[in-house]
Motif scaffolding. Structure first.
Motif, PDB file in Angstrom:
ATOM      1  N   MET A   1       0.827  -1.206   0.000  1.00 12.79           N
ATOM      2  CA  MET A   1       0.000   0.000   0.000  1.00 12.79           C
ATOM      3  C   MET A   1       0.865   1.261   0.000  1.00 12.79           C
ATOM      4  SD  MET A   1      -3.129  -0.866   2.529  1.00 12.79           S
ATOM      5  CE  MET A   1      -4.306  -2.141   2.167  1.00 12.79           C
ATOM      6  N   ALA A   2       1.819   1.296   0.940  1.00 16.80           N
ATOM      7  CA  ALA A   2       2.732   2.448   0.962  1.00 16.80           C
ATOM      8  C   ALA A   2       4.008   2.083   1.699  1.00 16.80           C
ATOM      9  CB  ALA A   2       2.046   3.625   1.635  1.00 16.80           C
ATOM     10  N   CYS A   3       4.462   0.830   1.494  1.00 14.15           N
ATOM     11  CA  CYS A   3       5.607   0.341   2.254  1.00 14.15           C
ATOM     12  C   CYS A   3       6.891   1.117   1.967  1.00 14.15           C
ATOM     13  CB  CYS A   3       5.806  -1.146   1.997  1.00 14.15           C
ATOM     14  SG  CYS A   3       5.868  -1.591   0.263  1.00 14.15           S
ATOM     15  N   PHE A   4       6.961   1.766   0.789  1.00 16.66           N
ATOM     16  CA  PHE A   4       8.195   2.486   0.433  1.00 16.66           C
ATOM     17  C   PHE A   4       8.411   3.745   1.282  1.00 16.66           C
ATOM     18  CE2 PHE A   4       6.569   6.179  -1.845  1.00 16.66           C
ATOM     19  CZ  PHE A   4       5.263   5.804  -2.111  1.00 16.66           C
ATOM     20  N   ILE A   5       7.386   4.170   2.019  1.00 17.20           N
ATOM     21  CA  ILE A   5       7.524   5.386   2.825  1.00 17.20           C
ATOM     22  C   ILE A   5       8.540   5.187   3.963  1.00 17.20           C
ATOM     23  CG2 ILE A   5       6.259   6.941   4.418  1.00 17.20           C
ATOM     24  CD1 ILE A   5       3.945   6.804   2.410  1.00 17.20           C
ATOM     25  N   ALA A   6       8.611   3.977   4.492  1.00 14.73           N
ATOM     26  CA  ALA A   6       9.580   3.700   5.569  1.00 14.73           C
ATOM     27  C   ALA A   6      11.031   3.857   5.071  1.00 14.73           C
ATOM     28  CB  ALA A   6       9.343   2.311   6.152  1.00 14.73           C
ATOM     29  N   PRO A   7      11.412   3.245   3.913  1.00 10.86           N
ATOM     30  CA  PRO A   7      12.777   3.494   3.408  1.00 10.86           C
ATOM     31  C   PRO A   7      13.027   4.962   3.046  1.00 10.86           C
ATOM     32  CG  PRO A   7      11.793   1.623   2.260  1.00 10.86           C
ATOM     33  CD  PRO A   7      10.727   2.194   3.143  1.00 10.86           C
ATOM     34  N   VAL A   8      11.971   5.665   2.571  1.00  2.59           N
ATOM     35  CA  VAL A   8      12.139   7.094   2.261  1.00  2.59           C
ATOM     36  C   VAL A   8      12.478   7.856   3.544  1.00  2.59           C
ATOM     37  CG1 VAL A   8      10.898   9.203   1.576  1.00  2.59           C
ATOM     38  CG2 VAL A   8      10.712   7.164   0.165  1.00  2.59           C
ATOM     39  N   GLY A   9      11.788   7.508   4.628  1.00  2.00           N
ATOM     40  CA  GLY A   9      12.061   8.141   5.925  1.00  2.00           C
ATOM     41  C   GLY A   9      13.504   7.932   6.348  1.00  2.00           C
ATOM     42  N   GLU A  10      13.993   6.695   6.195  1.00  2.28           N
ATOM     43  CA  GLU A  10      15.384   6.416   6.564  1.00  2.28           C
ATOM     44  C   GLU A  10      16.335   7.174   5.629  1.00  2.28           C
ATOM     45  OE1 GLU A  10      16.882   2.454   6.077  1.00  2.28           O
ATOM     46  OE2 GLU A  10      18.722   2.910   7.172  1.00  2.28           O
ATOM     47  N   ALA A  11      15.978   7.219   4.338  1.00  2.63           N
ATOM     48  CA  ALA A  11      16.839   7.902   3.361  1.00  2.63           C
ATOM     49  C   ALA A  11      16.990   9.385   3.699  1.00  2.63           C
ATOM     50  CB  ALA A  11      16.266   7.731   1.951  1.00  2.63           C
ATOM     51  N   VAL A  12      15.893  10.016   4.153  1.00  4.69           N
ATOM     52  CA  VAL A  12      15.955  11.444   4.527  1.00  4.69           C
ATOM     53  C   VAL A  12      16.945  11.619   5.680  1.00  4.69           C
ATOM     54  CG1 VAL A  12      14.624  13.349   5.537  1.00  4.69           C
ATOM     55  CG2 VAL A  12      13.631  12.012   3.677  1.00  4.69           C
ATOM     56  N   VAL A  13      16.824  10.766   6.681  1.00  8.29           N
ATOM     57  CA  VAL A  13      17.698  10.862   7.862  1.00  8.29           C
ATOM     58  C   VAL A  13      19.157  10.610   7.477  1.00  8.29           C
ATOM     59  CG1 VAL A  13      18.222   9.823  10.121  1.00  8.29           C
ATOM     60  CG2 VAL A  13      15.847  10.223   9.451  1.00  8.29           C
ATOM     61  N   THR A  14      19.408   9.532   6.709  1.00  8.39           N
ATOM     62  CA  THR A  14      20.806   9.202   6.374  1.00  8.39           C
ATOM     63  C   THR A  14      21.414  10.228   5.410  1.00  8.39           C
ATOM     64  OG1 THR A  14      20.036   7.674   4.653  1.00  8.39           O
ATOM     65  CG2 THR A  14      20.638   6.709   6.771  1.00  8.39           C
ATOM     66  N   THR A  15      20.568  10.866   4.591  1.00  4.99           N
ATOM     67  CA  THR A  15      21.086  11.910   3.699  1.00  4.99           C
ATOM     68  C   THR A  15      21.552  13.115   4.518  1.00  4.99           C
ATOM     69  OG1 THR A  15      19.606  11.182   1.930  1.00  4.99           O
ATOM     70  CG2 THR A  15      20.552  13.374   1.693  1.00  4.99           C
ATOM     71  N   ILE A  16      20.748  13.477   5.522  1.00  2.00           N
ATOM     72  CA  ILE A  16      21.139  14.600   6.392  1.00  2.00           C
ATOM     73  C   ILE A  16      22.445  14.253   7.119  1.00  2.00           C
ATOM     74  CG2 ILE A  16      20.474  15.946   8.451  1.00  2.00           C
ATOM     75  CD1 ILE A  16      17.509  15.548   7.457  1.00  2.00           C
ATOM     76  N   ILE A  17      22.520  13.028   7.641  1.00  2.00           N
ATOM     77  CA  ILE A  17      23.738  12.594   8.347  1.00  2.00           C
ATOM     78  C   ILE A  17      24.942  12.647   7.402  1.00  2.00           C
ATOM     79  CG2 ILE A  17      24.884  10.648   9.517  1.00  2.00           C
ATOM     80  CD1 ILE A  17      22.093   9.801  10.539  1.00  2.00           C
ATOM     81  N   GLN A  18      24.726  12.167   6.155  1.00  2.00           N
ATOM     82  CA  GLN A  18      25.828  12.148   5.181  1.00  2.00           C
ATOM     83  C   GLN A  18      26.347  13.555   4.908  1.00  2.00           C
ATOM     84  OE1 GLN A  18      24.944  11.377   1.064  1.00  2.00           O
ATOM     85  NE2 GLN A  18      26.964  12.227   0.710  1.00  2.00           N
TER      86      GLN A  18
END
Lengths: 130, 95
Positions: free
Chosen positions: A1-18
């Motif tokens: 249904m919208a499972c990709f939203i969880a990896p997007v959330g992690e991607a936002v966080v790890t991009t900021i960290i990077q």
């Protein structure tokens, strides 16, 4: 249904960290010594690529199956209140599983890269402007 | 079917990157990472759907095949745009 939203959330966080790590590495002049060993910003860029790339293609698949639409509320499950619960459950279970699995594979890949590098290559150079 | 097509694309792109573009001049590493990210995520999705709902692990039909091909096209588009923006050969800059 919208499972990709969880990896997007992690991607936002790890991009900021990077971005933060990259700035610090530039500030302190930390860089990789040889081609094989990666700096932390390079390692995080690899994880970001997996997360953003995978999420992009998954989002396309959801559009294909009519689960995501380009108009509000964007997720078709949101139209019916009865579908919201299963959607959140799917986001948590399947999306969470994706986050854990992708991060685990990334960690294993980074570990293999480090273990394959000779000990002398593991030391990062510290160039403090002098 | 799209899991099979994406996995095949990930393996092929990784092989081409390793043999032809190890310095990542043409951003083939990025394309491989995009495919691998989707492969890992769909693998989890397929395993969970198979275990929880008893769905077929590989959905093999015309729609699933077309989706797989479309996914590859989307990834190639993203890669090509990135390649043109970075313009490693400086072709666009010359003009």
């Amino acid at each position: 249904m919208a499972c990709f939203i969880a990896p997007v959330g992690e991607a936002v966080v790890t991009t900021i960290i990077q971005k933060v790590v990259e700035k610090k590495e530039k500030k302190y002049g930390i860089k990789k010594t040889k081609e094989r060993v990666l700096s932390w910003s390079q390692r995080l860029r690899f994880l970001n690529g997996l997360l953003w790339g995978g999420s992009l293609l998954l989002a396309f698949e959801h559009i294909w199956h009519g689960e995501v639409v380009p108009w509000p509320p964007f997720l078709t499950a949101m139209r019916n209140p009865a579908d919201v619960g299963p959607m959140l459950h799917e986001m948590a279970i399947i999306g969470g599983g994706m986050v854990i699995f992708v991060t685990f594979i990334w960690a294993v890949a980074m570990l293999v890269v480090e273990l394959r590098a000779p000990a002398s290559e593991l030391n990062v150079e510290y160039n403090r402007g002098g | 079917m799209w899991l099979i097509i994406t996995t095949l694309a990930a393996i092929t792109t990784t092989l081409i990157w390793y043999l032809k573009d190890p310095k990542n001049e043409y951003k083939l590493g990025l394309l491989a990472i995009i495919f691998w990210g989707a492969t890992l995520m769909w693998f989890v999705d397929h395993v969970m759907a198979y275990r929880a709902e008893g769905e077929e692990f590989f959905e093999i039909n015309a729609d699933a095949t077309l989706l797989g091909i479309s996914v590859v096209i989307i990834a190639l588009l993203v890669w090509e745009i990135t390649l043109l923006i970075s313009d490693p050969k400086g072709i666009l800059k010359k003009k």
